[in-house]
Design a protein around this motif. Structure first.
Motif: not given
Length: 246
Positions: A99-109
């Motif tokens: 499970v990946l959250t919106e915040q997780d992917i933003n952090r990576a971006f």
């Protein structure tokens, strides 16, 4: 001696938890459970191995909100097991949920890794080759099976800032190794450069590339991608040659 029976499994659980943790940059919670009985353990047979984790940060600043992995009937080396180490004698399959959250992917971006990847590219904007500097990338999961990306991009050569915004539908490739974005739609902003959009699409694919989630001895292949409001759920099959242990 039931205490000792339990201790053998506890030692294996602990060794695997330490081994897996050592491959991660951060761990909020990680639990490994080896299910078997002592007689089977002596013969190198394990009924099941379950791995559950929360807040696991991989390389490239990619965080998983949750990881669940389940393996059934695992063959291990009984001698290694006696010393508290899980050593598979043959590879096994594991059903996996990430499970990946919106915040997780933003952090990576907005991580140093992805920013530097984007900045090393020269792309065409209005017929000129430009260096792009992402000021802020905003990745959202609004529902409807879509992802939405908006970004403020500085063009180094002209010192102009442009807004880029589009939505797309993420799809898993046939091999199950990569995620691509399809059906790209633009919002109010017109597309200033196909290359610029492609750079952001490629960055998304890079972040969601399943090899980012591979741990030593484990390879993931995505079978299904569910896009919900605020989170992405990856259902995968893992090919496990080794469970990292201490």
């Amino acid at each position: 001696m039931p205490e000792n029976q339990g201790l053998g499994q506890q030692a294996l659980n602990k060794a695997a938890e330490i081994g897996l943790s050592s491959q991660l940059d951060e761990v909020e919670n990680l639990d490994v459970e080896v299910k078997t009985d002592p007689l089977k353990l002596v013969q190198g047979q394990v009924d099941a191995v379950t791995i559950e984790g929360e807040g696991l940060v991989m390389q490239k600043d990619l965080r998983m909100e949750a990881l669940e992995m389940q393996m059934g009937s695992v063959a291990i080396n009984p001698l290694s097991a006696a010393f508290g180490k899980i050593e598979l004698t043959k590879p096994t399959q594991a059903s996996t949920r990430v499970v990946l959250t919106e915040q997780d992917i933003n952090r990576a971006f907005n991580s140093e890794y992805v920013r530097s990847q984007l900045q090393t590219q020269k792309i065409h904007v209005n017929g000129q080759l430009m260096t792009i500097i992402p000021k802020q990338v905003d990745f959202r999961l609004p529902g409807n099976s879509k992802v939405a990306i908006s970004s403020s991009i500085l063009l180094r050569e002209t010192n102009e800032t442009h807004q880029v915004a589009f939505s797309a539908v993420p799809k898993v490739s046939g091999t199950g190794q990569t995620v691509s974005l399809e059906n790209v739609e633009y919002g109010d902003t017109k597309e200033i450069s196909p290359d610029l959009t492609k750079a952001l699409i490629d960055a998304t694919s890079e972040i969601l590339n399943l090899s980012n989630f591979d741990l030593e001895g484990m390879t993931l292949r995505v079978k299904q991608l569910e896009v919900e409001t605020g989170k992405l759920i990856l259902q995968a099959e893992a090919y496990v040659e080794q469970i990292p242990s201490a």
